[in-house]
Design an enzyme around this catalytic site. Structure first.
Site, PDB file in Angstrom:
ATOM      1  N   TRP A  13       0.296   2.814   6.090  1.00 16.07           N
ATOM      2  CA  TRP A  13      -0.686   3.884   6.335  1.00 16.07           C
ATOM      3  C   TRP A  13      -1.364   4.357   5.053  1.00 16.07           C
ATOM      4  O   TRP A  13      -2.301   5.135   5.103  1.00 16.07           O
ATOM      5  CB  TRP A  13      -0.009   5.073   7.048  1.00 16.07           C
ATOM      6  CG  TRP A  13       0.224   4.849   8.516  1.00 16.07           C
ATOM      7  CD1 TRP A  13       0.032   3.686   9.202  1.00 16.07           C
ATOM      8  CD2 TRP A  13       0.665   5.818   9.473  1.00 16.07           C
ATOM      9  NE1 TRP A  13       0.329   3.864  10.533  1.00 16.07           N
ATOM     10  CE2 TRP A  13       0.739   5.166  10.732  1.00 16.07           C
ATOM     11  CE3 TRP A  13       1.036   7.160   9.405  1.00 16.07           C
ATOM     12  CZ2 TRP A  13       1.141   5.824  11.901  1.00 16.07           C
ATOM     13  CZ3 TRP A  13       1.440   7.815  10.570  1.00 16.07           C
ATOM     14  CH2 TRP A  13       1.488   7.150  11.803  1.00 16.07           C
ATOM     15  N   LYS A  14      -0.867   3.926   3.911  1.00 14.81           N
ATOM     16  CA  LYS A  14      -1.445   4.342   2.617  1.00 14.81           C
ATOM     17  C   LYS A  14      -1.525   5.881   2.574  1.00 14.81           C
ATOM     18  O   LYS A  14      -0.644   6.535   3.114  1.00 14.81           O
ATOM     19  CB  LYS A  14      -2.791   3.656   2.383  1.00 14.81           C
ATOM     20  CG  LYS A  14      -2.687   2.131   2.590  1.00 14.81           C
ATOM     21  CD  LYS A  14      -3.903   1.354   2.184  1.00 14.81           C
ATOM     22  CE  LYS A  14      -3.663  -0.140   2.410  1.00 14.81           C
ATOM     23  NZ  LYS A  14      -4.781  -0.970   1.958  1.00 14.81           N
ATOM     24  N   HIS A  97       2.293  -2.944  -4.453  1.00 15.01           N
ATOM     25  CA  HIS A  97       1.021  -3.086  -3.737  1.00 15.01           C
ATOM     26  C   HIS A  97      -0.117  -3.144  -4.764  1.00 15.01           C
ATOM     27  O   HIS A  97      -0.060  -2.475  -5.789  1.00 15.01           O
ATOM     28  CB  HIS A  97       0.826  -1.910  -2.773  1.00 15.01           C
ATOM     29  CG  HIS A  97      -0.301  -2.145  -1.824  1.00 15.01           C
ATOM     30  ND1 HIS A  97      -1.617  -1.991  -2.195  1.00 15.01           N
ATOM     31  CD2 HIS A  97      -0.324  -2.563  -0.528  1.00 15.01           C
ATOM     32  CE1 HIS A  97      -2.382  -2.298  -1.155  1.00 15.01           C
ATOM     33  NE2 HIS A  97      -1.622  -2.643  -0.140  1.00 15.01           N
ATOM     34  N   GLU A  99      -2.859  -1.790  -4.830  1.00 10.87           N
ATOM     35  CA  GLU A  99      -3.449  -0.482  -5.143  1.00 10.87           C
ATOM     36  C   GLU A  99      -2.610   0.258  -6.172  1.00 10.87           C
ATOM     37  O   GLU A  99      -3.124   1.013  -6.997  1.00 10.87           O
ATOM     38  CB  GLU A  99      -3.612   0.335  -3.849  1.00 10.87           C
ATOM     39  CG  GLU A  99      -4.758  -0.233  -3.009  1.00 10.87           C
ATOM     40  CD  GLU A  99      -4.620  -0.056  -1.518  1.00 10.87           C
ATOM     41  OE1 GLU A  99      -3.807   0.765  -1.069  1.00 10.87           O
ATOM     42  OE2 GLU A  99      -5.338  -0.776  -0.790  1.00 10.87           O
ATOM     43  N   GLU A 168      -1.081 -10.588  -0.204  1.00  8.75           N
ATOM     44  CA  GLU A 168      -2.268  -9.802   0.120  1.00  8.75           C
ATOM     45  C   GLU A 168      -3.353 -10.088  -0.908  1.00  8.75           C
ATOM     46  O   GLU A 168      -3.358  -9.476  -1.992  1.00  8.75           O
ATOM     47  CB  GLU A 168      -1.944  -8.299   0.102  1.00  8.75           C
ATOM     48  CG  GLU A 168      -0.891  -7.873   1.099  1.00  8.75           C
ATOM     49  CD  GLU A 168      -1.012  -6.402   1.455  1.00  8.75           C
ATOM     50  OE1 GLU A 168      -1.072  -6.106   2.651  1.00  8.75           O
ATOM     51  OE2 GLU A 168      -1.070  -5.552   0.542  1.00  8.75           O
ATOM     52  N   GLY A 174      -9.085  -4.309   3.154  1.00  4.62           N
ATOM     53  CA  GLY A 174     -10.061  -3.300   3.556  1.00  4.62           C
ATOM     54  C   GLY A 174     -11.500  -3.777   3.548  1.00  4.62           C
ATOM     55  O   GLY A 174     -12.428  -2.971   3.622  1.00  4.62           O
ATOM     56  N   SER A 213      -7.020  -7.202   5.957  1.00  8.60           N
ATOM     57  CA  SER A 213      -7.966  -7.226   7.086  1.00  8.60           C
ATOM     58  C   SER A 213      -7.413  -7.891   8.344  1.00  8.60           C
ATOM     59  O   SER A 213      -8.156  -8.516   9.109  1.00  8.60           O
ATOM     60  CB  SER A 213      -9.299  -7.887   6.674  1.00  8.60           C
ATOM     61  OG  SER A 213      -9.928  -7.116   5.668  1.00  8.60           O
ATOM     62  N   GLY A 235      -5.632  -0.675   7.568  1.00  4.98           N
ATOM     63  CA  GLY A 235      -6.493   0.110   8.449  1.00  4.98           C
ATOM     64  C   GLY A 235      -6.150  -0.002   9.927  1.00  4.98           C
ATOM     65  O   GLY A 235      -6.144   1.005  10.644  1.00  4.98           O
TER      66      GLY A 235
END
Ligand code: 13P
Length: 252
Positions: A13-14, A97, A99, A168, A174, A213, A235
């Site tokens: 869910w980030k 991750h 990010e 990933e 995204g 995605s 997402g």
């Protein structure tokens, strides 16, 4: 493929989801109860603020965290230890991750320290790797992922039950872009070879997820690729209907 580990579909869910988002977990509980023969396990990794509530509400699905600190405890303002996570009933943690590698400068060596901490506390580590668009375009994707795997996964203490690898590609996160089936197959076979090189027979049993995605409309094709043992979903994991559409497409 035969002899593959049971698939895992995990939702990241980030930094999304207030307390009201727990109703999505209630909705997943219903969907799972209606499908007792699903060919995958499910996990949701909500933000730290609602982990405790999520653990209390989840039925037949695991709850994971999105990061941890490597230390047992001490003067680390704002951080959360792996022991704090297991204390809540959390069973897994996403580590490395892209990010976090980008936003917080996390290195593979730091990720490896967190994996050791996760193993100390009895948490499963979901270790993320993946190349940037520039790295793929310049033919470095396999090499970058090799370095991330070697640097992020400690040899000692690691076995098939306590790590999951998530491939990933950064450029697919995204963006709605996904690699070709051939490129996914090549990378996942490469990761499988690396894991077998590091962990021998256990390397065959480790789950390798694809992330970037993933949605209901592309899940069947991606999840059917050899050595793809599930998905890490961003997402499309925020709404139970979208998340379960992935399960329905690939694992029902
Ligand atoms: P998206 O599914 O939104 O592309 O995110 C993937 C991801 O980063 C999961 O960890």
């Amino acid at each position: 493929m035969t002899n593959q580990p049971k698939a895992l579909v995990a939702g990241n869910w980030k930094m999304n989801g207030l307390t009201a988002a727990i109703t999505e977990i209630d909705s997943l509980n219903h969907k799972i109860a209606n499908h007792p023969n699903m060919a995958c396990e499910l996990m949701i990794c909500p933000p730290a603020t609602i982990l405790a509530t999520a653990v209390l509400r989840a039925e037949n699905l695991e709850i994971g965290a999105q990061d941890c600190h490597a230390a047992l405890g001490g003067a680390h303002t704002g951080d959360v230890s792996t022991e704090m996570l297991t204390d809540l009933g959390v069973t897994a943690v996403i580590l490395g991750h892209s990010e976090r590698r980008a936003d917080h400068g996390e290195t593979s060596a730091q990720v490896a320290e967190k994996v050791v901490a996760a193993q100390r506390a009895g948490l499963v580590s979901i270790i993320c790797v993946g190349e940037t668009e520039a790295e793929r375009k310049s033919g470095q994707a396999l090499g970058v992922v090799s370095e991330q795997i070697a640097g992020s996964i400690p040899l000692d203490g690691t076995h098939a039950d306590n790590i999951v690898v998530a491939y990933e590609p950064v450029w697919a996160i995204g963006t709605g872009l996904v690699p070709s089936v051939a490129d996914v197959a090549e990378m996942h076979a490469h990761i499988r070879d690396l894991l077998k090189g590091m962990f021998e027979n256990d390397g065959d049993k480790m789950r390798i997820l694809y992330g970037g995605s993933v949605k209901g409309s592309n899940a069947a094709e991606l999840m059917n690729v050899d050595n793809v043992n599930g998905a890490l979903v961003g997402g499309a994991s925020l709404k139970a209907d979208d998340f379960f559409a992935i399960v329905e497409a690939a694992y029902l």
